[in-house]
Scaffold this active site. Structure first.
Site, PDB file in Angstrom:
ATOM      1  N   ASP A   1      11.039   0.933 -27.951  1.00  0.00           N
ATOM      2  CA  ASP A   1      12.064  -0.089 -28.112  1.00  0.00           C
ATOM      3  C   ASP A   1      13.121   0.490 -29.060  1.00  0.00           C
ATOM      4  OD1 ASP A   1      13.589  -2.388 -28.041  1.00  0.00           O
ATOM      5  OD2 ASP A   1      11.896  -3.749 -28.300  1.00  0.00           O
ATOM      6  N   TRP A   2      14.260  -0.176 -29.117  1.00  0.00           N
ATOM      7  CA  TRP A   2      15.426   0.374 -29.811  1.00  0.00           C
ATOM      8  C   TRP A   2      15.238   0.295 -31.334  1.00  0.00           C
ATOM      9  CZ3 TRP A   2      15.218   1.041 -25.078  1.00  0.00           C
ATOM     10  CH2 TRP A   2      16.267   1.509 -24.297  1.00  0.00           C
TER      11      TRP A   2
END
Ligand code: BGC
Length: 879
Positions: free
Chosen positions: A281-282
């Protein structure tokens, strides 16, 4: 020159330079020219890659400028997108262009320009259809728009289990049951990937709330985890075959998900045999060597995050410190494998292709119409009677549009935000209403009624309008978004508004647009309640059609609606730090069952205007599992659709008295009876015991129930089962169970829709109906699909083999993959009329019949008479 652009181009030049320095060989074979399986092709590429080229594939950039960290997106990234991973032109490896895609092609909130794309209903709404074929069609629609925009990696397929009804992202997910969520999300992923692009299942794992999501630690005992959150992922991966998995922000069992060897290697790769890659995920990565060694392949979103753990220099330093080349190669191979397996190399994307918005809105509307749940309908107040009368429509901006959920999955509508300016206007906002007004749509459907609107800001004025009307319809909203958790109630003072309207008019209908379950302190005071979720771009039309009975409601709850907060395992606010889920696998209805709590509305609940009747259940063993056969009949005078639910019970050691074992959504014609076979996966009859990994089923008496929802068992059968043990790697594969569970594709019908299928299955695999008067077919004919890319498909529909009954129809191909596409026609009123009475249909192209189908069971002309193709809207033209 923009700074970041210089950085990336500089990197590319450096790569070319260093490639030349380290490796003077010309590429032997370009990616597209490699041969063999995806694994063999990936190996051929790896053998030709320099170390810098390899490392290029392991680091992704944020696709949008991010001023807080002074980041400018690479110019090569697609506008307003989530991510970009550079390609390797020397080897013919294309970039990876990433977009969020839960309900459509999203644009990052920080992008000054928003991509206007078709929004489906929320993921939870699609789960409420209990119809995997609709989920597939929605995914196919998203994938088609993504491909038209030049995206080849979609960040959609969200399957975190609803453990916490206040999780602000529940609207993105598939509800509280692993079988339902895994099946629906798996079907959506398969639909996306039918466009020959990658879809990403996320957020792996136990990212079940937003509070403290960046460091919070989800703790669930392993056996329970395998039977709950992980089972949802396992099923979604099995059924959807996604190219990638996104690891989550949170920690699981004390270890960050993106450096969690148990999740990324032991479970995902060893047990489930996942051949694709894991992206983070970012901003979810916290280390270099531990993360890649645990199984992470690609770090995402450099720029949004600045840590840059998978930067080339950090990876090289890690190698000096002992990181093995084989580990780097595993990560590269994983990325390449998915690029080959899912079409990125052989069917490269190009940007700026036309999108048929009218066709895609029909897909969205069909989803919404099947998703809306009729929760309560005392005295058959609904459907609204036609004819005159006064109707008060109150609140929820129903004069303007329908609500959507916020965060990275936000899709901006074609047409404008119908209610701009509602706070928060920036992250986690903006709050977006899609321009599909329930009020306008009701006025269209009930032309003789007097329908007035009060916005609800003055409850007394709204109550006066309600008192002066025959019926009052109150719209209640709850906005939810990524990065926040929400209260389990309508926003603001809306509960008081409902109270005021209910007191003023006993015929009050409440229409809810919520991210998930809400409390309804007024539930006993109103005769009718409809849950419309976030119903997507055509939500207003869908709501109006359900309210008026143009469509029979057929949605069922994918999550329990509690009566009060203290019925929850953790009634207090979502917790921070260690979030210990002591209830283990006892999630949702399983918790309510075990605690003997009566919810407000149980899991699986959903009324309709024409209900099917379950007559009988029988059960037979099939392979390792069971087949439940439900005998069902339609005694009403109209076609009726319902969700048949099968629950299973296993006794003492189970986490709960029963689990959902299988389901089928079926439509029966008036007076029709049918036996519906519903397979039960053996894992749902077993326990995961950590001291003996795998699925253990003790010998004993098990129970199978047929039901309308988790609260109402209709028939039951006890069955003796012997002891069995299946390995952790077990999946249905080609067992008899798998073929039994292969639902006949696209079988779907309602009053205004019909379906066709052809037994030999070569060119037309099957078909579904779309919006009113729309006929959609899945075509598995590569030659036709290739032709249709450059030609406007025109067809003649010939009814009853009679030349005189020939009708011209314009077709559209909504997405084109390698082998399958969706071909749709808008049927003119004339075609519909003929269709209704016909006994056979032939479809011709250029004078040549390519599809002929007897229509022995065609619905009566009467049933089709209400169907009129939707009038072209002001913005219905293709881009
Ligand atoms: C979300 C992901 C999303 C990513 C890229 C993150 O904040 O958790 O679901 O895919 O951003 O936009």
């Amino acid at each position: 020159m923009r700074r970041t652009k210089a950085l990336i181009l500089g990197g590319a030049l450096m790569l070319a330079g260093s490639a030349a320095a380290q490796d003077t060989r010309e590429p032997v074979v370009f990616a597209a020219a490699t041969q063999g399986t995806p694994a063999e092709r990936a190996a051929q590429m790896l053998a030709q890659m320099s170390q810098d080229e390899k490392l290029t594939l392991l680091k992704g950039y944020f696709g949008t400028d991010f001023p807080p960290s002074k980041f400018e997106a690479p110019e090569e990234a697609r506008m307003g997108s989530a991510g970009y991973v550079p390609g390797i032109p020397r080897l013919g490896i294309p970039p990876q262009w990433q977009a969020d895609a839960g309900i459509g092609v999203a644009t990052q909130g920080g992008s000054p320009v928003k991509r206007a794309r078709t929004a489906l209903p929320s993921g939870l709404a699609t789960a409420a259809t209990w119809d995997p074929q609709l989920a597939f069609a929605g995914g196919a629609m998203i994938g088609a728009e993504a491909r038209a925009d030049g995206f080849n990696v979609l960040l959609g397929g969200s399957v975190n289990l609803m453990r916490e009804p206040r999780n602000g992202r529940n609207f993105e997910y598939g509800g509280e049951d692993p079988l339902l969520a895994g099946t629906m999300v798996g079907a959506q992923i398969a639909g996306v990937q039918s466009n020959r692009i990658i879809s990403t299942v996320k957020h792996f794992a136990v990212n079940d709330q937003e509070t403290d999501r960046g460091i919070g630690n989800s703790v669930v005992e392993e056996g329970a985890l395998r039977m709950s959150d992980l089972l949802a992922f396992e099923l979604a991966i099995e059924q959807g075959n996604p190219g990638s998995v996104m690891c989550a922000y949170n920690r699981v069992g004390g270890v960050y998900a993106c450096e969690n060897r148990f999740l990324l290697t032991d479970v995902l790769r060893s047990d489930w045999g996942f051949p694709g890659y894991v992206m983070s995920d970012w901003g979810a990565v916290h280390s270099t060597q531990p993360a890649i060694e645990a199984g992470l392949d690609q770090e995402s979103g450099f720029g949004l995050q600045r840590a840059d753990w998978f930067a080339a220099d950090k990876l090289k330093n890690a190698m000096t410190a002992g990181l093995a080349q084989a580990t780097i190669d595993r990560a590269v191979i994983s990325v390449l494998h998915s690029m080959f397996a899912h079409g990125l190399i052989d069917n490269p994307v190009t940007a700026d292709r036309a999108i048929d918005f009218a066709a895609h809105r029909a897909v969205s509307q069909a989803d919404a119409e099947a998703a809306i749940v009729l929760l309560k309908n005392e005295g058959d107040l609904l459907p609204l009677a036609g004819g005159g009368g006064r109707i008060a429509v109150i609140g929820g901006h129903a004069d303007k549009g329908v609500l959507s959920g916020g965060g990275s999955s936000q899709v901006y509508p074609e047409g404008t935000n119908a209610v701009p300016g509602i706070a928060p206007t920036s992250w986690p906002g903006p709050v977006v209403y899609y321009p599909s007004s329930p009020l306008d749509e009701l006025r269209k459907l009930l032309p003789e009624a007097t329908i007035e609107f009060a916005d609800g800001t003055d409850p007394a004025a709204a109550a006066r309008l309600a008192a002066a009307s025959d019926i009052a319809i109150v719209f209640g909203t709850q906005w939810a978004s990524e990065s926040i958790d929400v209260k389990m109630q309508l926003d603001g003072e809306q509960d008081a508004l409902v109270d005021a309207i209910a007191a003023a008019n006993k015929n009050t209908v409440v229409v809810l647009q919520t991210g998930g379950p809400v409390l309804m302190p007024w539930a006993d005071k109103v005769p009718a309640i409809l849950e419309a979720w976030y119903p997507g771009r055509m939500g207003g039309a869908a709501i109006a059609r359900v309210l008026t009975g143009a469509v029979d409601p057929s949605g069922h709850l994918p999550a329990t609606f509690p009566r009060s907060l203290d019925q929850l395992p953790y009634p207090g606010e979502p917790r921070k730090g260690d979030v210990v889920y002591d209830e283990g696998a006892t999630v949702g209805y399983k918790w309510f069952d075990r605690q003997e709590l009566e919810p407000l509305f149980p899991f699986g609940h959903g009324l309709s205007y024409n209900k099917l009747e379950i007559l009988q259940l029988s059960v037979t063993p099939a392979g390792e599992g069971l087949i439940a056969t439900v005998h069902v009949t339609n005694t009403t005078q109209r076609p009726a659709t319902d969700v048949l639910q099968v629950y299973v019970g296993g006794g003492g050691e189970w986490e709960a008295p029963k689990r959902l074992g299988g389901f089928a959504k079926v439509t029966l014609a008036p007076d029709e009876s049918r036996e519906v076979a519903i397979p039960i996966d053996p894992r749902l009859l077993a326990l995961w015991q950590t001291d003996r990994p795998g699925w253990t089923r003790p010998a004993g008496t098990y129970t199978v129930w047929a039901a309308y929802d988790a609260g109402e068992m209709i028939d039951w059968v006890p069955i003796e089962l012997s002891a069995s043990h299946l390995p952790a790697s077990w999946d249905p594969g080609d067992t008899p169970l798998a073929s039994a569970s292969a639902v006949k594709p696209w079988e779907w019908e309602s009053q205004c829709r019909w379906w066709l299928s052809r037994e030999d299955g070569r060119s037309l695999r099957a078909s579904i109906g779309g919006g009113e008067g729309v006929l959609i077919m899945t075509v598995a004919d590569p030659a036709f699909l290739a032709w249709s890319q450059s030609n406007q498909p025109r067809f003649d529909l010939v009814f009853n083999g009679d030349e005189q009954q020939r009708v011209r129809a314009e077709g559209w191909v909504s997405h084109v993959g390698n082998e399958t596409g969706m071909l749709g026609f808008e049927l003119s009123p004339e075609a519909l009329r003929r269709f209704g009475g016909a006994t056979s249909l032939e479809i011709r192209r250029e004078g040549r019949a390519f599809f002929t189908q007897p229509l022995a069971a065609t619905p009566s002309t009467a049933a089709l008479e209400g169907c009129v193709p939707p009038p072209p809207g002001p913005d219905s033209d293709s881009e």
